[in-house]
Design a protein around this motif. Structure first.
Motif, PDB file in Angstrom:
ATOM      1  N   SER A   1      -5.619   0.437   2.342  1.00 15.10           N
ATOM      2  CA  SER A   1      -4.430   1.311   3.004  1.00 15.10           C
ATOM      3  C   SER A   1      -5.178   2.372   3.678  1.00 15.10           C
ATOM      4  CB  SER A   1      -3.629   2.247   1.712  1.00 15.10           C
ATOM      5  OG  SER A   1      -2.884   3.014   2.451  1.00 15.10           O
ATOM      6  N   SER A   2      -4.908   2.374   4.924  1.00 12.35           N
ATOM      7  CA  SER A   2      -5.941   3.324   5.865  1.00 12.35           C
ATOM      8  C   SER A   2      -4.602   4.236   6.539  1.00 12.35           C
ATOM      9  CB  SER A   2      -6.488   2.590   7.188  1.00 12.35           C
ATOM     10  OG  SER A   2      -7.024   3.442   7.985  1.00 12.35           O
ATOM     11  N   TYR A   3      -4.938   5.611   6.237  1.00  8.89           N
ATOM     12  CA  TYR A   3      -3.834   6.727   6.800  1.00  8.89           C
ATOM     13  C   TYR A   3      -4.647   7.763   7.803  1.00  8.89           C
ATOM     14  CZ  TYR A   3      -5.899  10.478   3.608  1.00  8.89           C
ATOM     15  OH  TYR A   3      -6.736  11.251   3.186  1.00  8.89           O
ATOM     16  N   THR A   4      -3.637   8.337   8.524  1.00  6.70           N
ATOM     17  CA  THR A   4      -4.198   9.487   9.256  1.00  6.70           C
ATOM     18  C   THR A   4      -3.373  10.593   8.876  1.00  6.70           C
ATOM     19  OG1 THR A   4      -4.939   7.916  11.128  1.00  6.70           O
ATOM     20  CG2 THR A   4      -4.430  10.220  11.630  1.00  6.70           C
ATOM     21  N   SER A   5      -3.681  11.665   8.388  1.00 11.08           N
ATOM     22  CA  SER A   5      -2.887  12.554   7.922  1.00 11.08           C
ATOM     23  C   SER A   5      -3.017  14.060   8.730  1.00 11.08           C
ATOM     24  CB  SER A   5      -3.191  12.936   6.500  1.00 11.08           C
ATOM     25  OG  SER A   5      -2.413  14.146   6.099  1.00 11.08           O
ATOM     26  N   ALA A   6      -2.260  14.683   9.360  1.00  8.15           N
ATOM     27  CA  ALA A   6      -2.265  15.977   9.919  1.00  8.15           C
ATOM     28  C   ALA A   6      -2.565  17.049   9.018  1.00  8.15           C
ATOM     29  CB  ALA A   6      -1.192  16.161  10.968  1.00  8.15           C
ATOM     30  N   SER A   7      -1.785  17.096   7.771  1.00  6.21           N
ATOM     31  CA  SER A   7      -2.218  18.005   6.790  1.00  6.21           C
ATOM     32  C   SER A   7      -3.464  18.050   6.199  1.00  6.21           C
ATOM     33  CB  SER A   7      -1.004  18.269   5.827  1.00  6.21           C
ATOM     34  OG  SER A   7      -0.931  16.798   5.154  1.00  6.21           O
TER      35      SER A   7
END
Length: 425
Positions: free
Chosen positions: A85-91
């Protein structure tokens, strides 16, 4: 929500009933099967826990996994589930809002372009099941390992299922243990040696902070279930879980701002007064029921209810209904609706509502009081004759689902899932 929701998907397990061996015993699983699972998750909101309950919650997550089911013999099945699972998170990027473009990272409502913006979780989970000759008893054992940048999880467990009353009644018990560990990534202003001449505020910046000494998180759970066929058209089941956690249950990257301390900034970004602080133990009890009713050859009603309570002060209710509608021999539609409501944890405070003398505090809105609605639609294609082939595997089913999630605190999300199942000829 966070990364956990990003793993929402369709895990289709099909059990075959076919050819007999020389002892005329039906195999639990006739031949090897492969499930290919994909999901895409996108969310937004304005209550990021990383920035003390106020800031962008924008996140995208793309996940994929392969589930391989292999019949070892007539009675035993090995299942291997692996994925990423690959994610991009602003927070999450605002753990260090100053490692990218300073102009874009000067507010909790924008994202830093630094390394903490992206991460990937990799998991591997084998399981093994054994069925008795009469197929009334099933034993299973499982293991789990996953890793991401700041967290490692190792789990194992097992269970037993007993069918009786001419297989109309099923009892089950399962147990699991997870032994996890953090690699804490503290907000940049709390790290040793941090200094920035741009800090503004009244007096000296002296946050309340000590690195966590205990970096372990252990979870233990026992699940009990009872399922009953009520007639030709109805089936019901009930379950209860007991979950105990201990260790570092706080998140090392989530800031808290107090009402009784002065505010300090670097440009528009407010520096932490402290990290969230939660008890080092938690006990959870969810219990619920399912009821499925066969209306006719075209419509089935599937309902679900769960009540949850824990010793942090949270109680919640979940209700879900799904109505599969068969529109042809090969296509089925799945409209769904899910409602969720919970009370706030005893330790939740909005930004600058807690005071520094409290023993525990957090501004994580996942622990707040909120309601949520989720609407969805799915479609399944079933290739009865497995005519489509990939290598030596025939296509069995294709499932596609879309869901929209709305929370009363402003968080909203879209979830797309795709599952494709193949069976070996």
């Amino acid at each position: 929500m966070k990364k956990i929701i990003a793993f929402l998907g369709i895990l289709s397990c099909f059990f075959g009933f076919s050819q007999e061996d020389t002892s005329y015993k039906k195999r639990v699983l006739e031949s090897a099967e492969i499930d290919l699972l994909f999901s895409y998750y996108n969310q937004d909101g304005d209550n990021a826990a990383v920035t003390g309950g106020e800031g962008t919650e924008e996140l995208t997550d793309a996940a994929s996994s392969i589930v391989l089911k292999i019949p070892i013999n007539e009675d035993d099945v090995l299942t291997v589930d692996t994925g990423i699972s690959s994610y991009t998170s602003a927070s999450s990027s605002n753990v260090n809002p100053f490692d990218g473009d300073i102009n874009n990272a000067s507010s909790p409502f924008s994202a830093s372009s630094g390394a903490s913006k992206q991460d990937a979780l990799v998991h591997f989970s084998p399981s093994y099941s054994h069925s008795s000759d009469d197929r009334n008893k099933i034993w299973n054992a499982k293991a789990y390992v996953s890793s991401e940048y700041d967290y490692f999880s190792l789990g194992f467990g097992g269970g037993y299922t007993y069918l009786f009353n001419e297989k109309n009644t099923t009892l089950s018990i399962d147990g699991q243990v997870y032994l996890d560990s953090w690699r804490p990534q503290y907000p940049i202003e709390l790290r040793s040696g941090f200094f920035d001449s741009r800090i503004t505020g009244t007096g000296d910046y002296t946050p309340i902070f000590e690195p966590f000494s205990d970096k372990k998180r252990n979870s233990y759970s026992v699940s009990l279930g009872l399922a009953q066929i009520l007639g030709k058209r109805a089936q019901a089941s009930v379950f209860v879980d007991f979950v105990s956690q201990n260790g570092l249950l706080s998140s090392p990257m989530q800031r808290v701002y107090f009402a009784d301390r002065d505010n300090f900034f670097i440009e528009e970004f407010q520096l932490a007064d402290a990290l969230e602080k939660l008890p080092d133990s938690r006990f959870k009890i969810p219990f619920g029921a399912r009821f499925n009713y066969y209306v006719n050859d075209y419509v089935i009603l599937r309902s679900y209810y769960r009540f949850y309570t824990d010793d942090w002060g949270i109680t919640s209710h979940t209700a879900n209904i799904e109505v599969p509608v068969k529109i042809s021999e090969t296509f089925t539609l799945y409209p769904t609706y899910r409602f969720y409501t919970q009370t706030a944890a005893d330790y939740f405070y909005e930004k600058e509502q807690a005071v520094s003398t409290l023993p525990f505090y957090t501004s994580d809105y996942d622990l707040s009081n909120y309601d949520a609605n989720q609407y969805g639609m799915g479609v399944r294609y079933k290739d009865i004759l497995t005519r489509a082939k990939v290598l030596r595997f025939g296509l069995k089913t294709v499932d596609f689902r879309f869901s929209k999630y709305d929370r009363s605190d402003g968080l909203n999300a879209y979830i797309f899932t795709l599952g494709v199942s193949f069976v070996k000829d």
